[in-house]
Design a protein around this motif. Structure first.
Motif, PDB file in Angstrom:
ATOM      1  N   GLY A 186     -18.315  28.253   3.041  1.00 26.08           N
ATOM      2  CA  GLY A 186     -17.796  28.134   4.396  1.00 26.08           C
ATOM      3  C   GLY A 186     -18.700  27.483   5.405  1.00 26.08           C
ATOM      4  N   SER A 187     -19.768  26.781   4.999  1.00 30.78           N
ATOM      5  CA  SER A 187     -20.627  26.051   5.928  1.00 30.78           C
ATOM      6  C   SER A 187     -21.163  26.967   7.015  1.00 30.78           C
ATOM      7  CB  SER A 187     -19.860  24.858   6.508  1.00 30.78           C
ATOM      8  OG  SER A 187     -20.713  24.010   7.225  1.00 30.78           O
ATOM      9  N   GLN A 188     -21.264  26.475   8.261  1.00 27.72           N
ATOM     10  CA  GLN A 188     -21.834  27.271   9.342  1.00 27.72           C
ATOM     11  C   GLN A 188     -20.771  28.098  10.066  1.00 27.72           C
ATOM     12  OE1 GLN A 188     -22.671  23.885   9.118  1.00 27.72           O
ATOM     13  NE2 GLN A 188     -24.734  24.157   8.317  1.00 27.72           N
ATOM     14  N   GLY A 189     -21.228  29.210  10.646  1.00 27.39           N
ATOM     15  CA  GLY A 189     -20.305  30.050  11.397  1.00 27.39           C
ATOM     16  C   GLY A 189     -19.983  29.484  12.761  1.00 27.39           C
ATOM     17  N   VAL A 190     -21.015  29.272  13.585  1.00 34.30           N
ATOM     18  CA  VAL A 190     -20.878  28.608  14.883  1.00 34.30           C
ATOM     19  C   VAL A 190     -21.825  27.417  14.863  1.00 34.30           C
ATOM     20  CG1 VAL A 190     -21.195  28.796  17.374  1.00 34.30           C
ATOM     21  CG2 VAL A 190     -20.259  30.731  16.097  1.00 34.30           C
ATOM     22  N   HIS A 191     -21.281  26.217  14.998  1.00 34.93           N
ATOM     23  CA  HIS A 191     -22.074  24.988  14.884  1.00 34.93           C
ATOM     24  C   HIS A 191     -21.941  24.193  16.174  1.00 34.93           C
ATOM     25  CE1 HIS A 191     -22.996  21.062  12.451  1.00 34.93           C
ATOM     26  NE2 HIS A 191     -23.926  21.354  13.342  1.00 34.93           N
ATOM     27  N   VAL A 192     -23.048  24.062  16.891  1.00 37.82           N
ATOM     28  CA  VAL A 192     -23.072  23.285  18.127  1.00 37.82           C
ATOM     29  C   VAL A 192     -23.744  21.960  17.801  1.00 37.82           C
ATOM     30  CG1 VAL A 192     -23.691  23.299  20.565  1.00 37.82           C
ATOM     31  CG2 VAL A 192     -23.253  25.464  19.389  1.00 37.82           C
ATOM     32  N   GLN A 193     -22.966  20.898  17.815  1.00 38.93           N
ATOM     33  CA  GLN A 193     -23.415  19.608  17.329  1.00 38.93           C
ATOM     34  C   GLN A 193     -24.293  18.885  18.363  1.00 38.93           C
ATOM     35  OE1 GLN A 193     -19.812  17.621  15.935  1.00 38.93           O
ATOM     36  NE2 GLN A 193     -19.891  18.731  13.985  1.00 38.93           N
ATOM     37  N   PRO A 194     -24.893  17.739  18.007  1.00 41.06           N
ATOM     38  CA  PRO A 194     -25.868  17.089  18.897  1.00 41.06           C
ATOM     39  C   PRO A 194     -25.364  16.894  20.324  1.00 41.06           C
ATOM     40  CG  PRO A 194     -25.902  16.021  16.757  1.00 41.06           C
ATOM     41  CD  PRO A 194     -24.769  17.006  16.725  1.00 41.06           C
ATOM     42  N   GLY A 195     -26.185  17.323  21.271  1.00 36.58           N
ATOM     43  CA  GLY A 195     -25.872  17.126  22.679  1.00 36.58           C
ATOM     44  C   GLY A 195     -24.812  18.042  23.241  1.00 36.58           C
ATOM     45  N   ALA A 196     -24.311  18.974  22.444  1.00 36.23           N
ATOM     46  CA  ALA A 196     -23.239  19.863  22.896  1.00 36.23           C
ATOM     47  C   ALA A 196     -23.815  21.181  23.418  1.00 36.23           C
ATOM     48  CB  ALA A 196     -22.265  20.131  21.749  1.00 36.23           C
ATOM     49  N   SER A 197     -22.947  22.023  23.984  1.00 36.38           N
ATOM     50  CA  SER A 197     -23.384  23.331  24.481  1.00 36.38           C
ATOM     51  C   SER A 197     -22.274  24.344  24.318  1.00 36.38           C
ATOM     52  CB  SER A 197     -23.794  23.244  25.960  1.00 36.38           C
ATOM     53  OG  SER A 197     -22.688  22.900  26.774  1.00 36.38           O
ATOM     54  N   THR A 229     -27.754  25.002  15.974  1.00 38.19           N
ATOM     55  CA  THR A 229     -27.736  23.928  16.966  1.00 38.19           C
ATOM     56  C   THR A 229     -28.430  22.709  16.390  1.00 38.19           C
ATOM     57  OG1 THR A 229     -29.802  24.715  17.979  1.00 38.19           O
ATOM     58  CG2 THR A 229     -27.735  25.440  18.984  1.00 38.19           C
ATOM     59  N   ASP A 230     -27.856  21.539  16.646  1.00 34.93           N
ATOM     60  CA  ASP A 230     -28.472  20.279  16.280  1.00 34.93           C
ATOM     61  C   ASP A 230     -29.294  19.744  17.459  1.00 34.93           C
ATOM     62  OD1 ASP A 230     -27.314  20.275  13.723  1.00 34.93           O
ATOM     63  OD2 ASP A 230     -25.478  19.342  14.475  1.00 34.93           O
ATOM     64  N   ARG A 231     -29.898  18.576  17.299  1.00 37.94           N
ATOM     65  CA  ARG A 231     -30.755  17.989  18.318  1.00 37.94           C
ATOM     66  C   ARG A 231     -30.039  17.877  19.666  1.00 37.94           C
ATOM     67  NH1 ARG A 231     -35.566  15.873  16.889  1.00 37.94           N
ATOM     68  NH2 ARG A 231     -35.955  15.436  14.685  1.00 37.94           N
ATOM     69  N   GLY A 232     -30.713  18.343  20.710  1.00 33.09           N
ATOM     70  CA  GLY A 232     -30.173  18.228  22.054  1.00 33.09           C
ATOM     71  C   GLY A 232     -29.076  19.215  22.378  1.00 33.09           C
ATOM     72  N   ALA A 233     -28.732  20.095  21.456  1.00 33.51           N
ATOM     73  CA  ALA A 233     -27.674  21.077  21.693  1.00 33.51           C
ATOM     74  C   ALA A 233     -28.249  22.356  22.274  1.00 33.51           C
ATOM     75  CB  ALA A 233     -26.925  21.373  20.397  1.00 33.51           C
ATOM     76  N   VAL A 234     -27.400  23.098  22.988  1.00 34.66           N
ATOM     77  CA  VAL A 234     -27.798  24.362  23.610  1.00 34.66           C
ATOM     78  C   VAL A 234     -26.763  25.420  23.260  1.00 34.66           C
ATOM     79  CG1 VAL A 234     -28.231  25.592  25.766  1.00 34.66           C
ATOM     80  CG2 VAL A 234     -28.962  23.209  25.521  1.00 34.66           C
ATOM     81  N   LEU A 235     -27.243  26.549  22.749  1.00 33.67           N
ATOM     82  CA  LEU A 235     -26.374  27.690  22.439  1.00 33.67           C
ATOM     83  C   LEU A 235     -26.935  28.931  23.103  1.00 33.67           C
ATOM     84  CD1 LEU A 235     -24.140  29.208  20.875  1.00 33.67           C
ATOM     85  CD2 LEU A 235     -25.722  29.351  18.939  1.00 33.67           C
ATOM     86  N   ILE A 236     -26.145  29.558  23.956  1.00 38.72           N
ATOM     87  CA  ILE A 236     -26.483  30.851  24.538  1.00 38.72           C
ATOM     88  C   ILE A 236     -25.769  31.903  23.704  1.00 38.72           C
ATOM     89  CG2 ILE A 236     -26.548  32.248  26.619  1.00 38.72           C
ATOM     90  CD1 ILE A 236     -28.050  29.575  26.822  1.00 38.72           C
ATOM     91  N   ALA A 237     -26.530  32.783  23.063  1.00 42.43           N
ATOM     92  CA  ALA A 237     -25.947  33.751  22.126  1.00 42.43           C
ATOM     93  C   ALA A 237     -26.596  35.122  22.310  1.00 42.43           C
ATOM     94  CB  ALA A 237     -26.096  33.254  20.695  1.00 42.43           C
ATOM     95  N   THR A 238     -26.718  35.558  23.538  1.00 38.60           N
ATOM     96  CA  THR A 238     -27.380  36.825  23.853  1.00 38.60           C
ATOM     97  C   THR A 238     -26.629  38.000  23.232  1.00 38.60           C
ATOM     98  OG1 THR A 238     -28.129  35.866  25.934  1.00 38.60           O
ATOM     99  CG2 THR A 238     -28.203  38.283  25.736  1.00 38.60           C
TER     100      THR A 238
END
Length: 283
Positions: free
Chosen positions: A105-116, A135-144
């Motif tokens: 099933g690959s990744q659960g939550v995937h934030v691709q380059p430059g995304a948030s 997260t990929d390069r330049g991506a931001v994930l807030i997962a508190t």
């Protein structure tokens, strides 16, 4: 055009209806300060394709299950990834779900380059064959306050991007609980990494992990900084990790003042100064 706050309800238990609700927004602009909330109830939902967010007004879109009020809404993904935020796009909020990977099933939550994306504290990602959160390069994930468990890769993986995961839990993943590489950064104060197959916290290839007041227990290695990387493990703990509690190498540094649970000398190399390429651990 949507110019007022709008709620879309999906309660059928049919993943096709959930996908249609997400895709149906793509051709419609969300104007001004208006928001769109997709509320998902019923289920469990069984999906044969990922939930992909590519809307140009993604910061004003929320996908909400059942946060803080009983069992979270369950979505399973059969041999596909879970939630994907496309390159240079955004998802305003994801909360109230258990995302369950089945098969490859690959990744659960995937934030691709430059995304948030922002993921709320009532989200658990479990069982994907890759990493739970990426997260990929330049991506931001807030997962508190989120949970990553039983994934075949890492719990939280920053591949050049940023993951903010204070108070998060990474438990029983095949590799690392929290893994940052390629200049990535993870902020994980008061986080817990337990029972992961490799490292509790690992930074490599110029990465940074801020893990103050966090705990690493029953992993292969507790805190591991390699290849020009830095881990801040102050005021935390490292206990019962199988190989060694702390390891630093190749011009890497671990700040470990007030770290508890570490027996004398359990630093990979005596005297705290590591000859493995010039790494250093300060306590």
């Amino acid at each position: 055009m949507i110019d007022t706050d709008t709620t879309i309800t999906v309660d059928t238990g049919n993943c096709a209806d959930l996908v249609a609700a997400i895709r149906g927004l793509d051709a419609t602009a969300i104007a001004g300060e208006a928001t769109v909330t997709i509320e998902v109830s019923g289920g469990p939902y069984a999906c044969a394709e990922p939930l992909v967010f590519v809307h140009r007004d993604g910061p004003r879109i929320a996908l909400i299950g059942n946060p803080g009020g009983g069992p979270s809404t369950a979505i399973s993904f059969d041999n596909v990834g879970g939630v994907v935020v496309g390159q240079h796009r955004a998802l305003g909020r994801l909360d109230g779900f258990v995302l369950n990977g089945i098969g490859a099933g690959s990744q659960g939550v995937h934030v691709q380059p430059g995304a948030s994306a922002t993921v709320g504290p009532d989200v658990t990602v479990v069982g994907f064959s890759g990493s739970c959160y990426v997260t990929d390069r330049g991506a931001v994930l807030i997962a508190t306050g989120t949970v990553a468990t039983q994934c075949g890769g890492h719990g939280y993986q920053a591949k050049g991007g940023l993951i903010s995961a204070d108070d998060a839990q990474a438990v029983d993943n095949a590799f690392d609980g929290f893994a940052a590489a390629l200049g990535g950064r993870i902020e994980a104060a008061r986080a817990a990494a337990a029972d992961n197959g490799s490292n509790g916290f690992r930074a490599t290839q110029g990465a940074v992990i801020i893990a103050q007041s966090s705990s690493a227990s029953n992993n292969g290695i507790g805190y591991n900084a390699q290849n020009h990387s830095y881990i801040d493990a102050r005021d935390g703990s490292a206990t019962n990790n199988a190989s060694v509690q702390l390891r630093a190498g190749v011009l890497s540094y671990i700040q470990a003042s007030n770290l508890t649970g570490v027996p004398a000398g359990d630093y990979n190399i005596p005297a705290h100064e590591l000859s493995d390429g010039g790494g250093y651990i300060a306590d």
